[in-house]
Design a protein around this motif. Structure first.
Motif, short mmCIF file in Angstrom:
data_model
loop_
_atom_site.label_atom_id
_atom_site.label_comp_id
_atom_site.label_asym_id
_atom_site.label_seq_id
_atom_site.Cartn_x
_atom_site.Cartn_y
_atom_site.Cartn_z
N ILE A 9 0.82 -1.21 0.00
CA ILE A 9 0.00 0.00 0.00
C ILE A 9 0.86 1.26 0.00
O ILE A 9 0.51 2.26 -0.64
CB ILE A 9 -1.01 0.02 1.17
N PHE A 10 2.00 1.22 0.69
CA PHE A 10 2.87 2.40 0.68
C PHE A 10 3.52 2.60 -0.69
O PHE A 10 3.63 3.73 -1.18
CB PHE A 10 3.93 2.28 1.77
N THR A 11 3.93 1.50 -1.32
CA THR A 11 4.50 1.60 -2.66
C THR A 11 3.46 2.08 -3.66
O THR A 11 3.75 2.91 -4.53
CB THR A 11 5.06 0.23 -3.10
N ALA A 12 2.24 1.57 -3.53
CA ALA A 12 1.16 1.98 -4.42
C ALA A 12 0.86 3.47 -4.27
O ALA A 12 0.63 4.18 -5.26
CB ALA A 12 -0.10 1.16 -4.14
N TYR A 25 0.34 -4.70 -4.92
CA TYR A 25 0.72 -3.37 -5.43
C TYR A 25 -0.21 -2.91 -6.54
O TYR A 25 -0.76 -1.79 -6.49
CB TYR A 25 2.17 -3.42 -5.90
N LYS A 26 -0.42 -3.74 -7.56
CA LYS A 26 -1.20 -3.33 -8.72
C LYS A 26 -2.66 -3.09 -8.37
O LYS A 26 -3.27 -2.10 -8.81
CB LYS A 26 -1.10 -4.38 -9.83
N THR A 27 -3.24 -4.00 -7.56
CA THR A 27 -4.66 -3.87 -7.21
C THR A 27 -4.89 -2.66 -6.31
O THR A 27 -5.86 -1.91 -6.48
CB THR A 27 -5.16 -5.14 -6.52
N THR A 28 -3.99 -2.45 -5.36
CA THR A 28 -4.12 -1.30 -4.46
C THR A 28 -3.91 0.01 -5.22
O THR A 28 -4.64 0.99 -5.00
CB THR A 28 -3.10 -1.40 -3.32
N GLY A 63 -10.79 -2.23 -2.53
CA GLY A 63 -9.70 -2.65 -3.40
C GLY A 63 -8.52 -3.20 -2.63
O GLY A 63 -7.89 -4.18 -3.04
N ILE A 64 -8.22 -2.58 -1.48
CA ILE A 64 -7.12 -3.06 -0.65
C ILE A 64 -7.43 -4.44 -0.10
O ILE A 64 -6.56 -5.32 -0.05
CB ILE A 64 -6.85 -2.06 0.50
N ALA A 65 -8.69 -4.64 0.32
CA ALA A 65 -9.10 -5.95 0.85
C ALA A 65 -8.97 -7.03 -0.22
O ALA A 65 -8.49 -8.14 0.03
CB ALA A 65 -10.53 -5.88 1.37
N ALA A 66 -9.41 -6.70 -1.46
CA ALA A 66 -9.28 -7.65 -2.56
C ALA A 66 -7.82 -7.96 -2.84
O ALA A 66 -7.44 -9.12 -3.09
CB ALA A 66 -9.96 -7.09 -3.81
#
Length: 228
Positions: free
Chosen positions: A27-30, A104-107, A144-147
């Motif tokens: 999440i931080f990278t995203a 990363y991609k989804t978040t 989105g994060i949960a997914a």
């Protein structure tokens, strides 16, 4: 004769640990990549996504180059008495590397869907970037994060190729369920292999179903708040 449950315990411990690590790094990278508009954005994004498209054995080979006894990280760790290759932490590293791109991609996709006007309004109200991130961005992007978290967990749970190369097949230590399936089938123990297949499918199915129910519960709460 009792069933050796160590592959289940090792797989769950590895997947949970890798998911926790991947959650925060992802999440931080995203967030950083969402706000970054430099000319190297495409190259950096490609590097982060590469483990998703590379064969797991290729990922495992690169991990061996990095963490092996002659690798840069391997040499540094050996100097402080840590042997990483063919150990349980090696299974976690392999799981983190292969699960990270999904997180990363989804978040990042969830972050990019957020209306920037909401974020700008929060800034005008005096909120710092840290508060905006945790109190506004993360809650809005949470579905989105949960997914992404579930995808990362299931990917970490099912990792095989990279884990086998960097951690090996040591019963009770690094033997995860996918590795147990491979060697059971390789040895002609098809019933045993089928048992492990059913177990890992059941774990993945239960996790996804529970997350679906939880997401639906959260959605209803958000709708209820919106009607207040």
């Amino acid at each position: 004769m009792g069933i050796d449950v160590s592959p289940i315990l090792i797989s769950l411990k590895t997947a949970l640990t890798a998911t926790i690590i991947t959650f925060f790094i992802g999440i931080f990278t995203a967030q950083i990549m969402t706000n970054y508009n430099g000319k190297f954005k495409g190259i950096i994004d490609a590097i982060f996504t590469l483990p998703l498209v590379l064969p797991p054995t290729v990922v495992g080979f690169f991990l061996l180059l990095l963490f092996g006894k002659n690798g840069p990280f391997g040499k540094a760790l050996q100097q402080i008495g840590i042997q990483l290759i063919f150990s349980w932490p090696a299974t976690v590293i392999a799981a983190v590397v292969v699960a990270f791109p999904l997180m990363y991609k989804t978040t990042r996709a969830a972050f990019e869907q957020i209306d920037t006007n909401i974020i700008n309004a929060a800034r005008t109200l005096g909120l710092c970037e840290w508060s905006i991130f945790w109190r506004i961005i993360v809650p809005i992007a949470w579905p989105g994060i949960a997914a992404a978290t579930i995808l990362a967990f299931t990917r970490a749970l099912g990792e095989f190729g990279a884990t086998l190369m960097i951690a090996g097949n040591i019963p009770g230590k690094t033997q995860t369920i996918p590795i147990a399936i491979f060697f059971a089938a390789e040895g002609g123990e098809m019933t045993k292999a089928l048992m492990w297949v059913i177990i890992i499918m059941s774990i993945s199915f239960i996790v996804i179903v529970l997350m679906n129910y939880w997401s639906e519960y959260q959605r209803k709460i958000m709708i209820g708040r919106g009607k207040m």
